[in-house]
Design a protein around this motif. Structure first.
Motif, mmCIF file in Angstrom:
data_model
loop_
_atom_site.group_PDB
_atom_site.id
_atom_site.type_symbol
_atom_site.label_atom_id
_atom_site.label_comp_id
_atom_site.label_asym_id
_atom_site.label_seq_id
_atom_site.Cartn_x
_atom_site.Cartn_y
_atom_site.Cartn_z
ATOM 1 N N THR A 1 -10.889 6.028 2.441
ATOM 2 C CA THR A 1 -9.363 6.547 3.106
ATOM 3 C C THR A 1 -9.139 5.350 3.872
ATOM 4 O O THR A 1 -8.011 4.530 3.544
ATOM 5 C CB THR A 1 -9.413 7.732 4.021
ATOM 6 O OG1 THR A 1 -10.081 8.743 3.339
ATOM 7 C CG2 THR A 1 -8.260 8.168 4.461
ATOM 8 N N PHE A 2 -9.797 4.832 4.883
ATOM 9 C CA PHE A 2 -9.473 3.769 5.623
ATOM 10 C C PHE A 2 -9.401 2.299 4.587
ATOM 11 O O PHE A 2 -8.644 1.589 4.906
ATOM 12 C CB PHE A 2 -10.505 3.534 6.646
ATOM 13 C CG PHE A 2 -10.518 4.588 7.858
ATOM 14 C CD1 PHE A 2 -9.241 4.542 8.545
ATOM 15 C CD2 PHE A 2 -11.247 5.401 7.653
ATOM 16 C CE1 PHE A 2 -9.241 5.446 9.553
ATOM 17 C CE2 PHE A 2 -11.195 6.639 8.817
ATOM 18 C CZ PHE A 2 -10.121 6.626 9.410
ATOM 19 N N ARG A 3 -10.396 2.322 3.614
ATOM 20 C CA ARG A 3 -9.988 0.815 2.698
ATOM 21 C C ARG A 3 -8.774 0.988 2.202
ATOM 22 O O ARG A 3 -8.326 0.049 2.144
ATOM 23 C CB ARG A 3 -11.102 1.065 1.748
ATOM 24 C CG ARG A 3 -11.119 -0.153 1.024
ATOM 25 C CD ARG A 3 -12.321 -0.397 0.060
ATOM 26 N NE ARG A 3 -13.666 -0.529 0.833
ATOM 27 C CZ ARG A 3 -14.801 0.422 0.487
ATOM 28 N NH1 ARG A 3 -14.652 1.475 -0.368
ATOM 29 N NH2 ARG A 3 -15.755 0.195 1.286
ATOM 30 N N LEU A 4 -8.131 2.307 1.812
ATOM 31 C CA LEU A 4 -7.106 2.021 1.170
ATOM 32 C C LEU A 4 -5.804 1.908 2.191
ATOM 33 O O LEU A 4 -4.693 1.246 1.633
ATOM 34 C CB LEU A 4 -6.568 3.618 0.312
ATOM 35 C CG LEU A 4 -7.612 3.658 -0.884
ATOM 36 C CD1 LEU A 4 -7.543 5.425 -1.065
ATOM 37 C CD2 LEU A 4 -6.876 3.180 -2.066
ATOM 38 N N LEU A 5 -5.956 2.634 3.232
ATOM 39 C CA LEU A 5 -5.260 2.286 4.238
ATOM 40 C C LEU A 5 -4.880 0.704 4.445
ATOM 41 O O LEU A 5 -3.943 0.160 4.875
ATOM 42 C CB LEU A 5 -5.141 3.032 5.592
ATOM 43 C CG LEU A 5 -4.951 4.462 5.438
ATOM 44 C CD1 LEU A 5 -5.602 5.272 6.547
ATOM 45 C CD2 LEU A 5 -3.570 4.838 5.248
ATOM 46 N N LEU A 6 -6.097 0.159 4.575
ATOM 47 C CA LEU A 6 -6.175 -1.362 4.829
ATOM 48 C C LEU A 6 -5.430 -2.101 4.031
ATOM 49 O O LEU A 6 -4.897 -3.214 4.057
ATOM 50 C CB LEU A 6 -7.563 -1.764 5.350
ATOM 51 C CG LEU A 6 -8.139 -1.310 6.477
ATOM 52 C CD1 LEU A 6 -9.826 -1.420 6.563
ATOM 53 C CD2 LEU A 6 -7.376 -2.080 7.903
ATOM 54 N N THR A 7 -5.731 -1.915 2.818
ATOM 55 C CA THR A 7 -5.013 -2.239 1.461
ATOM 56 C C THR A 7 -3.393 -2.161 1.643
ATOM 57 O O THR A 7 -2.879 -3.296 1.315
ATOM 58 C CB THR A 7 -5.645 -1.767 0.177
ATOM 59 O OG1 THR A 7 -7.018 -1.849 -0.024
ATOM 60 C CG2 THR A 7 -4.982 -2.395 -1.000
ATOM 61 N N PHE A 8 -3.002 -0.994 1.976
ATOM 62 C CA PHE A 8 -1.632 -0.956 2.070
ATOM 63 C C PHE A 8 -1.185 -1.675 3.185
ATOM 64 O O PHE A 8 0.018 -2.284 3.014
ATOM 65 C CB PHE A 8 -1.205 0.434 2.303
ATOM 66 C CG PHE A 8 -1.460 1.473 1.218
ATOM 67 C CD1 PHE A 8 -0.977 1.018 0.095
ATOM 68 C CD2 PHE A 8 -2.078 2.512 1.402
ATOM 69 C CE1 PHE A 8 -1.069 2.059 -1.081
ATOM 70 C CE2 PHE A 8 -2.179 3.565 0.432
ATOM 71 C CZ PHE A 8 -1.800 3.431 -0.897
ATOM 72 N N ALA A 9 -1.973 -1.764 4.324
ATOM 73 C CA ALA A 9 -1.348 -2.735 5.484
ATOM 74 C C ALA A 9 -1.338 -4.049 4.911
ATOM 75 O O ALA A 9 -0.358 -4.877 5.231
ATOM 76 C CB ALA A 9 -2.521 -2.458 6.438
ATOM 77 N N GLY A 10 -2.332 -4.618 4.165
ATOM 78 C CA GLY A 10 -2.274 -6.097 3.629
ATOM 79 C C GLY A 10 -1.067 -6.395 2.845
ATOM 80 O O GLY A 10 -0.678 -7.420 2.892
ATOM 81 N N ARG A 11 -0.888 -5.520 1.948
ATOM 82 C CA ARG A 11 0.358 -5.869 1.259
ATOM 83 C C ARG A 11 1.451 -5.578 1.937
ATOM 84 O O ARG A 11 2.618 -6.185 1.368
ATOM 85 C CB ARG A 11 0.375 -4.390 -0.158
ATOM 86 C CG ARG A 11 -0.679 -4.496 -0.900
ATOM 87 C CD ARG A 11 -0.558 -3.225 -2.087
ATOM 88 N NE ARG A 11 -1.712 -3.362 -2.812
ATOM 89 C CZ ARG A 11 -2.342 -2.188 -3.719
ATOM 90 N NH1 ARG A 11 -1.329 -1.363 -3.611
ATOM 91 N NH2 ARG A 11 -3.093 -2.319 -4.503
ATOM 92 N N ALA A 12 1.496 -4.760 2.689
ATOM 93 C CA ALA A 12 2.812 -4.917 3.747
ATOM 94 C C ALA A 12 2.881 -6.154 4.755
ATOM 95 O O ALA A 12 3.915 -6.265 5.672
ATOM 96 C CB ALA A 12 2.984 -3.591 4.468
ATOM 97 N N CYS A 13 1.657 -6.946 4.798
ATOM 98 C CA CYS A 13 1.618 -7.993 5.503
ATOM 99 C C CYS A 13 1.629 -7.601 7.156
ATOM 100 O O CYS A 13 2.399 -7.997 7.844
ATOM 101 C CB CYS A 13 2.699 -9.119 5.329
ATOM 102 S SG CYS A 13 2.368 -9.777 3.775
ATOM 103 N N ASP A 14 1.205 -6.426 7.514
ATOM 104 C CA ASP A 14 1.253 -5.746 8.718
ATOM 105 C C ASP A 14 -0.111 -5.768 9.349
ATOM 106 O O ASP A 14 -0.940 -4.800 9.181
ATOM 107 C CB ASP A 14 1.667 -4.366 8.502
ATOM 108 C CG ASP A 14 1.870 -3.603 9.801
ATOM 109 O OD1 ASP A 14 1.720 -3.787 10.864
ATOM 110 O OD2 ASP A 14 2.690 -2.612 9.618
ATOM 111 N N ALA A 15 -0.277 -6.953 10.048
ATOM 112 C CA ALA A 15 -1.458 -7.120 10.721
ATOM 113 C C ALA A 15 -1.882 -6.085 11.775
ATOM 114 O O ALA A 15 -3.015 -5.454 11.937
ATOM 115 C CB ALA A 15 -1.717 -8.329 11.317
ATOM 116 N N PRO A 16 -0.864 -5.691 12.632
ATOM 117 C CA PRO A 16 -0.989 -4.447 13.704
ATOM 118 C C PRO A 16 -1.584 -3.232 12.981
ATOM 119 O O PRO A 16 -2.395 -2.735 13.479
ATOM 120 C CB PRO A 16 0.488 -4.638 14.335
ATOM 121 C CG PRO A 16 0.858 -5.631 14.176
ATOM 122 C CD PRO A 16 0.415 -6.142 12.860
ATOM 123 N N ALA A 17 -1.011 -2.899 12.034
ATOM 124 C CA ALA A 17 -1.289 -1.773 11.186
ATOM 125 C C ALA A 17 -2.899 -1.691 10.796
ATOM 126 O O ALA A 17 -3.697 -0.927 10.782
ATOM 127 C CB ALA A 17 -0.425 -1.459 9.777
#
Length: 141
Positions: A58-74
Motif C-alpha cells: 500500500t505504501f509503495r503504491l502511495l509513494l509511486t503516486f507521490a513521485g508521479r505527482a512530484c510531491d516530495a512532502p507527500a
C-alpha cells in the motif's frame, strides 16, 4: 474495500491506468490521482476500526503516486507513516521513496529517506546510490 488485499488491488488499478495514460497526463492529473489514492487509503483505514489495513505494498503504491505527482512532502509523509507502522522492511521501499523525492527534485528529502533506511538497519544497494546521484544531477547539487 473489505481487506488490505482489495485495497492494494484498487490502488494497483489506479496506478496502471495513470501510468498507461502518463504520456498525455499533466502533473496536475498525477496530483489528483495521488489525492484520490490517499483518500481511498484513509477511508479504508478508518473503516477497518483498528484492524491492519495498510501493507508495505500500500505504501509503495502511495509513494509511486507521490513521485508521479512530484510531491516530495507527500512522499515524506507516507514514508514516515510506513516507518511508524513498522512496515519499512526493505531497501526497495526506501528506493521507491528516494525516487519519488528525486522526481520532485528534492535531494535533501531523498537523502533523509536513505538515512532513515540506514537507521532501520537496511543496506543500500546500487539502486539507492544511483537514485541519489540522479536526484543530485537533476538538481545540480
Amino acid at each position: 474495500p473489505a481487506t488490505c488485499r482489495e485495497l492494494n488491488r484498487m490502488l494497483t488499478r489506479m496506478s496502471q491506468s495513470s501510468s498507461s495514460a502518463s504520456g498525455s497526463r499533466s502533473s496536475g492529473d498525477a496530483a489528483a490521482t495521488l489525492r484520490s489514492a490517499e483518500s481511498l487509503v484513509e477511508r479504508a483505514v478508518a473503516a477497518a476500526q483498528g484492524e491492519r489495513m495498510a501493507s508495505e505494498g500500500t505504501f509503495r503504491l502511495l509513494l509511486t503516486f507521490a513521485g508521479r505527482a512530484c510531491d516530495a512532502p507527500a512522499a515524506a509523509r507516507w514514508f514516515e507513516e510506513c516507518q511508524s507502522k513498522g512496515l519499512l522492511r526493505s531497501i526497495q521501499m526506501a528506493n521507491v521513496a528516494m525516487h519519488a523525492a528525486a522526481l520532485a527534485g528534492d535531494v535533501s528529502v531523498a537523502e533523509r529517506f536513505l538515512e532513515m533506511a540506514l537507521e532501520e538497519g537496511l543496506a543500500p544497494d546500487i539502486i539507492s546510490y544511483n537514485t541519489l546521484m540522479s536526484a543530485a544531477a537533476s538538481s545540480h547539487q
